[in-house]
Design an enzyme around this catalytic site. Structure first.
Site, PDB file in Angstrom:
ATOM      1  N   ASP A 206      -7.250  -2.628 -17.507  1.00  0.00           N
ATOM      2  CA  ASP A 206      -7.339  -3.367 -16.254  1.00  0.00           C
ATOM      3  C   ASP A 206      -5.978  -3.987 -15.956  1.00  0.00           C
ATOM      4  O   ASP A 206      -5.324  -4.536 -16.845  1.00  0.00           O
ATOM      5  CB  ASP A 206      -8.411  -4.455 -16.372  1.00  0.00           C
ATOM      6  CG  ASP A 206      -8.668  -5.152 -15.051  1.00  0.00           C
ATOM      7  OD1 ASP A 206      -9.522  -4.651 -14.296  1.00  0.00           O
ATOM      8  OD2 ASP A 206      -8.021  -6.176 -14.789  1.00  0.00           O
ATOM      9  N   ASN A 214      -1.991  -8.282  -4.613  1.00  0.00           N
ATOM     10  CA  ASN A 214      -2.472  -8.013  -3.258  1.00  0.00           C
ATOM     11  C   ASN A 214      -2.234  -9.215  -2.340  1.00  0.00           C
ATOM     12  O   ASN A 214      -1.815  -9.060  -1.186  1.00  0.00           O
ATOM     13  CB  ASN A 214      -3.966  -7.679  -3.290  1.00  0.00           C
ATOM     14  CG  ASN A 214      -4.226  -6.222  -3.657  1.00  0.00           C
ATOM     15  OD1 ASN A 214      -3.404  -5.353  -3.398  1.00  0.00           O
ATOM     16  ND2 ASN A 214      -5.378  -5.957  -4.254  1.00  0.00           N
ATOM     17  N   HIS A 219      -1.852  -5.362   0.542  1.00  0.00           N
ATOM     18  CA  HIS A 219      -2.664  -4.285  -0.044  1.00  0.00           C
ATOM     19  C   HIS A 219      -1.927  -2.946  -0.078  1.00  0.00           C
ATOM     20  O   HIS A 219      -2.208  -2.097  -0.939  1.00  0.00           O
ATOM     21  CB  HIS A 219      -3.976  -4.140   0.730  1.00  0.00           C
ATOM     22  CG  HIS A 219      -4.917  -5.273   0.492  1.00  0.00           C
ATOM     23  ND1 HIS A 219      -5.783  -5.318  -0.584  1.00  0.00           N
ATOM     24  CD2 HIS A 219      -5.126  -6.434   1.168  1.00  0.00           C
ATOM     25  CE1 HIS A 219      -6.491  -6.428  -0.550  1.00  0.00           C
ATOM     26  NE2 HIS A 219      -6.107  -7.136   0.504  1.00  0.00           N
ATOM     27  N   ASP A 223      -1.791  -0.745  -3.337  1.00  0.00           N
ATOM     28  CA  ASP A 223      -2.166   0.671  -3.461  1.00  0.00           C
ATOM     29  C   ASP A 223      -1.085   1.452  -4.198  1.00  0.00           C
ATOM     30  O   ASP A 223      -1.383   2.347  -5.006  1.00  0.00           O
ATOM     31  CB  ASP A 223      -2.387   1.281  -2.082  1.00  0.00           C
ATOM     32  CG  ASP A 223      -3.662   0.782  -1.415  1.00  0.00           C
ATOM     33  OD1 ASP A 223      -4.486   0.151  -2.111  1.00  0.00           O
ATOM     34  OD2 ASP A 223      -3.831   1.016  -0.200  1.00  0.00           O
ATOM     35  N   GLU A 249      -9.211  -2.019  -9.863  1.00  0.00           N
ATOM     36  CA  GLU A 249      -7.962  -1.917 -10.631  1.00  0.00           C
ATOM     37  C   GLU A 249      -8.220  -1.554 -12.077  1.00  0.00           C
ATOM     38  O   GLU A 249      -7.388  -1.780 -12.944  1.00  0.00           O
ATOM     39  CB  GLU A 249      -7.174  -3.239 -10.550  1.00  0.00           C
ATOM     40  CG  GLU A 249      -7.829  -4.412 -11.225  1.00  0.00           C
ATOM     41  CD  GLU A 249      -8.745  -5.215 -10.322  1.00  0.00           C
ATOM     42  OE1 GLU A 249      -8.982  -6.381 -10.653  1.00  0.00           O
ATOM     43  OE2 GLU A 249      -9.210  -4.684  -9.301  1.00  0.00           O
TER      44      GLU A 249
END
Length: 329
Positions: A206, A214, A219, A223, A249
């Protein structure tokens, strides 16, 4: 005796000559009619994206092939009619055994309708064919065994199937396996490892503080972080390993036939690859870290969920111990 001039004698009816001339004209008309029908038949077949063919099983000779053969295969029909080896040479090498074996099954079954194989055209293109084959049921006893068939070009359909399969199994953002596909493949590896008594490792990871990324950088950059991490996974893992995105994630990996030492080594290599990543936002550069939970198949594990649960607990223990580390559970 009266001398008669032959020209004065009555002409015989010459019925045989007249009948011969009529028969000749009729024959010529029939030839012309058949030729026209053949030309029409071939013209129709040229527009069909399939090849009709007939094969003499005993002599191993191609008796007929429709005009579409030259368009689909890019090879001379005349050469094929002279030597069936021309067909064998055009079949994709990996598919040749299947193509020949399925053709032979026509003698047992009378028909084979699911015969698919690839060919390589004269200009090097790889195309898919679906070839339906049938025994000639109209042949009288003692007549040569003839197989007839129709080979349809299904290249576009195969391409569409591949694209749909890719969409159904791949995470659109990271191009890794999506959650459903990953766990389907992982479950198969688990069952195989149980049956063969081989080793198996399960890894969860993770991204640390991903929400902050973010919130701080947007965002779109988030990405990009996910995409670059997936690239690290493809670079660090072994060829036989599974890797997929199973959450926002969160990523997972399965290492088939992997010893504990090797599993740890792969996880550490992945950790280093991720630590080397750098991202830039308005002149500000930053990196990312991940927390990993690693576990191994044990004799008591009855399903993949047992490994998933242990890896998940180990990953959150890595979070509690300060993140950016690998915990084995």
């Amino acid at each position: 005796m009266v001398n008669e001039n032959p020209q004065d004698l009555p002409h015989p009816p010459w019925p045989e000559t007249g009948q011969s001339l009529t028969a000749l004209i009729d024959a010529q008309r029939e030839v012309a009619r058949l030729s026209a029908r053949e030309q029409l038949f071939n013209a129709l077949l040229v527009s069909v994206n399939a090849v009709l063919w007939a094969f003499d099983w005993e002599t191993r000779r191609v008796l007929y092939v429709s005009p579409a053969y030259e368009r689909l295969f890019g090879r001379s029909a005349g050469l094929l009619l002279a030597d069936v080896q021309q067909w064998r040479d055009s079949v994709y090498p990996d598919d040749l055994e299947h193509a020949e074996r399925s053709l032979a099954q026509v003698l047992e079954k009378g028909a084979v309708e699911d015969r698919e194989y690839r060919i390589v055209t004269a200009d090097g293109q790889v195309r898919w064919l679906r070839d339906k084959c049938f025994l000639n049921r109209l042949a009288e006893p003692g007549q040569p065994v003839m197989v007839v068939g129709i080979a349809e070009d299904i290249t576009d359909r195969k391409r569409l199937e591949t694209e749909l399969q890719h969409l159904a199994t791949t995470d659109a953002l990271t191009r890794s396996s999506n959650r459903r596909h990953f766990f389907e493949c992982a479950s198969r590896e688990f069952q195989q490892a149980r049956q063969q008594g081989s080793s198996l490792a399960f890894l969860l990871l993770d991204i640390d503080n991903f929400k902050r990324i973010n919130d701080s950088y947007g965002h779109q950059l988030g990405d990009l972080v996910l995409q670059q991490l997936a690239e690290c996974g493809r670079a660090a893992l072994r060829r036989a390993d599974l890797f997929g995105r199973i959450g926002g994630e969160e990523f997972a990996a399965v290492f088939p036939g992997c010893t504990p030492q090797m599993a740890r080594h792969v996880a550490e290599r992945l950790q280093r690859e991720i630590q080397h990543l750098r991202f830039n936002h308005q002149g500000q550069t930053f990196g990312i870290t991940v927390s990993q939970g690693l576990t191994l198949l044990s004799a008591d594990d009855e399903c993949l969920d047992a490994l998933y649960s242990r890896a998940d607990a180990a990953m959150y223990e890595a979070k509690r111990q300060g993140k950016n580390r690998i915990i084995c559970g």
